[in-house]
Design an enzyme around this catalytic site. Structure first.
Site, mmCIF file in Angstrom:
data_model
loop_
_atom_site.group_PDB
_atom_site.id
_atom_site.type_symbol
_atom_site.label_atom_id
_atom_site.label_comp_id
_atom_site.label_asym_id
_atom_site.label_seq_id
_atom_site.Cartn_x
_atom_site.Cartn_y
_atom_site.Cartn_z
ATOM 1 N N TYR A 176 51.423 37.977 31.874
ATOM 2 C CA TYR A 176 50.873 38.019 33.228
ATOM 3 C C TYR A 176 51.424 36.839 34.008
ATOM 4 C CZ TYR A 176 47.630 38.009 37.175
ATOM 5 O OH TYR A 176 47.095 38.026 38.440
ATOM 6 N N ASP A 200 56.734 30.226 32.425
ATOM 7 C CA ASP A 200 55.535 30.277 33.263
ATOM 8 C C ASP A 200 54.455 29.485 32.533
ATOM 9 O OD1 ASP A 200 53.318 30.734 34.741
ATOM 10 O OD2 ASP A 200 53.490 32.929 34.769
ATOM 11 N N LYS A 258 46.768 26.083 37.868
ATOM 12 C CA LYS A 258 45.541 25.834 37.094
ATOM 13 C C LYS A 258 45.280 24.336 36.843
ATOM 14 C CE LYS A 258 45.217 30.568 35.772
ATOM 15 N NZ LYS A 258 45.998 31.629 35.186
HETATM 16 C C1 LIG Z 1 46.788 32.599 36.162
HETATM 17 C C2 LIG Z 1 48.215 32.815 35.941
HETATM 18 C C3 LIG Z 1 49.098 33.072 37.000
HETATM 19 C C4 LIG Z 1 48.617 33.305 38.394
HETATM 20 O O1 LIG Z 1 47.980 32.175 38.943
HETATM 21 P P1 LIG Z 1 46.969 32.389 40.171
HETATM 22 O O2 LIG Z 1 46.653 30.988 40.597
HETATM 23 O O3 LIG Z 1 45.811 33.154 39.617
HETATM 24 O O4 LIG Z 1 47.702 33.155 41.211
HETATM 25 C C5 LIG Z 1 50.444 33.128 36.731
HETATM 26 N N1 LIG Z 1 50.926 32.965 35.486
HETATM 27 C C6 LIG Z 1 50.108 32.740 34.439
HETATM 28 C C7 LIG Z 1 50.696 32.535 33.079
HETATM 29 C C8 LIG Z 1 48.732 32.682 34.625
HETATM 30 O O5 LIG Z 1 47.921 32.505 33.581
#
Ligand SMILES: *Cc1c(COP(=O)(O)O)cnc(C)c1O
Length: 446
Positions: free
Chosen positions: A162, A257, A285
């Site tokens: 994701y 990511d 995050k």
């Molecule tokens: C949460 C998440 C995203 C998206 O971040 P948002 O701040 O919710 O848009 C992208 N990549 C990973 C791996 C994530 O866990």
């Protein structure tokens, strides 16, 4: 404790119930009228566990309270950011100070530079970066940059990976390996989806086949170095190294990511933990300490393709927001080596306790853990990819979730989300959690 935290507590206690309905139920009804499913992000609706969505009014350390005053030990951790727990006094003080300074100003502020310098020091691969306002923006922008840098169109991602709700990344693999994607969401065009190749996580041979099929056409491989959005799945030995080798050989870029793993599994994230250097990294995050943030970064020569220096347009009214910068700086300053040792100790104790509880209850579960990220899979063997994760008994997980919630332990409301252990979780909360799990696992045998 700061006066702010004490003040907020008083607003919670003593709320009356409304017409025999619980306070939470009354808020849920009002939320349902205004938001799709009553929520502003789908997993909050608790549909995967057949539960009523929570209405939470306050958090402190490892605990949260719902609108009826019920206390929970929280492992949702806002789905990743709250590595120091809720309302950490140092973060609250920093945000208050930043709020008093005003802004945002539509101009660079010292706090942006200070947070960027901390990130660059922890992750030397990030010579330059751009702050954005969410992880989704970070991945969307980083792929634009990767396509511009390589002059190529295709992107390779992994099943169950994701990367936010970027159109071109909301794709599923069709049948067979190394397939061009099909839209996984209404509203995503086929044209966007077919530019994304999807292969199983931890399957280097599938990656190699995809590169054979699309030689010289793949701009980037984007990967969660620890898969954490399909439940926690660590990279197989050699997998990340293999991605590095294959991308380099073809002239494609490797994007980690690290929106979840950055400053979570080590101060330097997966780059530090696994010793593999990507070309580009996305963050979010933890680096915002609970406020909206995202970032993408890498070698200076790549980032200098971004406007105003280069031809890749990317901008943001609220990018580098002073409150998010302040919360991020305060959070990163709490994340020294001792903090990671403590997270490891606490999360390992939780893992051991959950394993023992499952063995006692005679329930076959697999616990996957990397640092303070953990998932209890309701299947006997630990999954290595999304297909394995999806073979879990989600009905048993839902029963487990409801039993844990009834016992005052809030775990993420899906089999496919990571539990987040924070620095605020102590031996007391771990013992409380393991005791609850012992009962819940017995109850959820089905
Ligand atoms: C949460 C998440 C995203 C998206 O971040 P948002 O701040 O919710 O848009 C992208 N990549 C990973 C791996 C994530 O866990």
């Amino acid at each position: 404790m700061t006066p702010t935290v004490a003040r907020r507590r008083e607003t919670v206690i003593g709320d009356p119930t409304v017409d025999g309905q619980s306070v939470s139920a009354a808020w849920r009804e009002r939320a349902l009228a205004r938001f799709p499913g009553g929520v502003n992000s789908p997993v909050r609706a608790y549909r995967a566990v057949d539960g009523e969505p929570l209405i939470i009014v306050r958090g402190e350390g490892p605990l949260v309270w719902d609108a009826d005053g019920t206390e929970y030990v929280d492992y949702v951790g806002a789905f990743g950011p709250l590595i120091c727990g809720h309302a950490h006094p140092a973060v609250v003080v920093a945000v208050e100070a930043a709020a008093r300074d005003g802004g945002p100003f539509g101009a660079t502020t010292p706090r942006e530079v200070e947070l960027a310098e901390r990130i660059a020091a922890a992750m030397p691969v990030i010579e330059r970066l751009r702050f954005v306002s969410s992880g989704t923006e970070a991945t969307m922008s980083v792929l634009r940059l990767a396509r511009a840098a390589t002059g190529r169109d295709l992107v390779l991602k992994f099943e169950g990976g994701y990367h936010g709700h970027v159109d071109g990344l909301l794709v599923e693999a069709g049948s067979g390996l190394a397939t061009l994607g099909l839209p996984a969401s209404a509203g995503v065009t086929v044209a966007q989806a077919v530019e994304t190749i999807v292969v199983p996580y931890n399957d280097l041979a599938a990656v190699e086949r995809a590169f054979d099929d699309h030689r010289g056409r793949i701009a980037a491989v984007i990967v969660e170095p620890v898969a954490a959005n399909v439940g926690v799945i660590p990279p197989a030995p050699g997998f990340l190294e293999g991605l590095r080798r294959v991308t380099r050989a073809d002239g494609a870029l490797l994007v980690f990511d690290e929106v979840i793993t950055g400053f979570r599994i080590a101060r330097g994230g997966a780059v530090e933990r696994f010793g593999v250097e990507p070309d580009l990294v996305t963050l979010g995050k933890v680096i915002g300490g609970g406020l909206p943030i995202g970032a993408y970064g890498g070698r200076a020569e790549l980032l200098d393709l971004v406007a105003p220096v280069g031809p890749v347009y990317q901008a943001g009214t609220l990018a580098g927001h002073p409150l998010a910068m302040a919360a991020g700086i305060a959070t990163l300053d709490l994340l020294m080596p001792a903090a990671y040792r403590e997270l490891e100790r606490t999360a390992a104790a939780l893992e051991a306790g959950l394993r023992a509880a499952a063995a006692e209850a005679g329930v076959g579960v697999a616990v996957n853990r990397v640092g303070s990220l953990l998932t209890v899979f309701f299947r006997a063997r630990p999954p290595a990819d999304a297909t394995g994760a999806k073979a879990s008994d989600t009905a048993a997980f839902a029963r487990f979730h409801r039993a844990m919630r009834a016992a005052g332990i809030l775990v993420p409301p899906s089999q496919f989300e990571a539990w987040f252990v924070s620095l605020a979780h102590t031996d007391t909360e771990i013992a409380r959690t393991v005791a609850a799990a012992r009962e819940a696992l017995r109850a959820c045998r089905g």
